[in-house]
Design an enzyme around this catalytic site. Structure first.
Site, PDB file in Angstrom:
ATOM      1  N   TYR A  95       0.885  -1.154   0.000  1.00 40.43           N
ATOM      2  CA  TYR A  95       0.000   0.000   0.000  1.00 40.43           C
ATOM      3  C   TYR A  95       0.930   1.212   0.000  1.00 40.43           C
ATOM      4  CZ  TYR A  95      -3.347  -3.370   1.999  1.00 40.43           C
ATOM      5  OH  TYR A  95      -4.133  -4.452   2.237  1.00 40.43           O
ATOM      6  N   CYS A  98       1.567   2.899   3.437  1.00 35.03           N
ATOM      7  CA  CYS A  98       1.955   2.066   4.586  1.00 35.03           C
ATOM      8  C   CYS A  98       3.365   2.414   5.049  1.00 35.03           C
ATOM      9  CB  CYS A  98       1.875   0.599   4.178  1.00 35.03           C
ATOM     10  SG  CYS A  98       2.709  -0.541   5.298  1.00 35.03           S
ATOM     11  N   PHE A 100       5.441   0.688   6.835  1.00 41.81           N
ATOM     12  CA  PHE A 100       6.353  -0.445   6.717  1.00 41.81           C
ATOM     13  C   PHE A 100       6.798  -0.633   5.264  1.00 41.81           C
ATOM     14  CE2 PHE A 100       3.678  -1.227  10.433  1.00 41.81           C
ATOM     15  CZ  PHE A 100       4.663  -1.338  11.407  1.00 41.81           C
ATOM     16  N   CYS A 101       5.893  -0.370   4.337  1.00 36.58           N
ATOM     17  CA  CYS A 101       6.271  -0.375   2.916  1.00 36.58           C
ATOM     18  C   CYS A 101       7.230   0.762   2.623  1.00 36.58           C
ATOM     19  CB  CYS A 101       5.021  -0.249   2.040  1.00 36.58           C
ATOM     20  SG  CYS A 101       3.819  -1.581   2.257  1.00 36.58           S
TER      21      CYS A 101
END
Length: 363
Positions: A95, A98, A100-101
């Site tokens: 995403y 996001c 973490f992305c």
């Protein structure tokens, strides 16, 4: 202390519609306007009141640790990554909003690794139907055979190990990070990964990357801090007021992969839901009434740890802790919370150096 050995991860092949993104970042919004004036938006984790669409929007914004806005990126074409000892093809399922992305992208961009992106619809998630692991980021890496890597910190540790050491195949390296199922106090089953902050290097390689033991310990400590504490400060800050919450969902609808009706529903219902969810998150993580104070304190704690005599925690170049903290913080760009952070903390010089070095190395 030595890392645990582990069983191999299963191989997974992926499919889906892809679009390609580049490593360079647009000039940050805080350099283009006066502090305190938000433009753009953030995104967040959904509450129960918004139904499946709001929950989908929530998933698009950071998973279990909180949801937030991703940095805007300048697009460019990428080919399959080529590494010194052979070809490594990378596809990141994500995403865009996001954190973490964002961490994974910061790592890949800094190391100049081309990669393809598959933007996942946060509601239907058809793009990752091939995977039993239903969170993002997911990285498919092909270094001779397809392999699926889960969890942002595992992805970063495994790929970094592969770049430093070619003694083991990527599949063997990933096997050192086994998934372990645990049950929370509320009875929810979750998956955690062993050794995810370790690089799996031999003694000679370790000394080259970490000249002294304290360097490794420090990097691991602050990578874990970014995952366990810093991320939890994002949602309460970007959804602090109804106005900020609406701005957050306006951004995720514009930048995420939503249908027209899905987007309208997520934007207005999600903004209301997340405003109240952020209050619960504040209580859960025992934050102050003014959550900005917790954000300022955390950011200044990081700056203090870097110190005045280093450009980065890694010295003259960022280490994995620098990339993790930067990846999390940059998701607030364009928001009032980001402007306030820049105006009321000492983060700006370090943050600007991070932008510049990633842009330079990503060319």
């Amino acid at each position: 202390e030595r890392p645990l050995s582990a069983r191999p991860q299963p191989k997974m092949a992926g499919a889906g519609r892809v679009w390609r993104v580049g490593a360079l970042l647009l000039p940050p919004a805080w350099r283009l306007r006066a502090p305190g004036r938000a433009f753009g938006a953030a995104a967040g984790r959904g509450g129960s009141g918004g139904g499946r669409l709001v929950l989908g929007a929530a998933f698009a914004l950071g998973g279990t640790a909180g949801l937030c806005l991703a940095a805007r990126q300048r697009l460019r074409e990428h080919s399959a990554a080529e590494l010194p000892a052979g070809n490594l093809q990378l596809t990141l399922y994500q995403y865009k909003t996001c954190p973490f992305c964002s961490k994974v992208r910061a790592f890949l961009d800094y190391h100049g690794l081309p990669y393809e992106i598959v933007e996942v619809n946060p509601i239907m998630r058809k793009e990752i139907k091939f995977s039993s692991y239903r969170k993002v980021p997911i990285l498919l890496a092909n270094a001779g055979s397809p392999l699926q890597l889960n969890d942002s910190s595992v992805i970063i540790s495994a790929i970094k190990t592969y770049l430093v050491s070619r003694r083991n195949s990527l599949e063997e390296i990933v096997s050192f990070y086994p998934p372990v199922k645990t049950v929370t106090e509320k009875g929810k089953e979750v998956v955690e990964y062993e050794n995810k902050y370790w690089l799996m290097l031999d003694e000679k390689e370790t000394k080259r990357v970490y000249p002294v033991k304290e360097v490794r310990v420090e990097e691991m400590k602050w990578r874990k801090w970014a995952d366990d504490w810093l991320v939890h400060l994002i949602s309460p800050n970007v959804y602090r007021t109804p106005k900020e919450a609406l701005a957050s969902f306006d951004y995720i609808v514009r930048e995420g992969k939503f249908g027209t009706l899905e987007g309208l529903f997520a934007k207005y219902v999600g903004a209301v839901a997340m405003f109240f969810v952020s209050k619960r998150l504040k209580k859960r993580h025992q934050l102050r009434d003014d959550v900005r104070e917790d954000l300022y304190e955390a950011v200044n704690e990081w700056v203090k740890a870097v110190g005045k005599n280093r450009l980065f925690m890694g010295g003259n170049q960022p280490n994995l802790a620098d990339l993790a903290v930067y990846g999390v913080l940059r998701v607030m760009e364009g928001l009032e919370a980001f402007d306030d952070m820049m105006a009321h903390t000492n983060i700006q010089p370090w943050y600007q150096r991070m932008e510049e070095v990633i842009e330079k190395t990503g060319v």
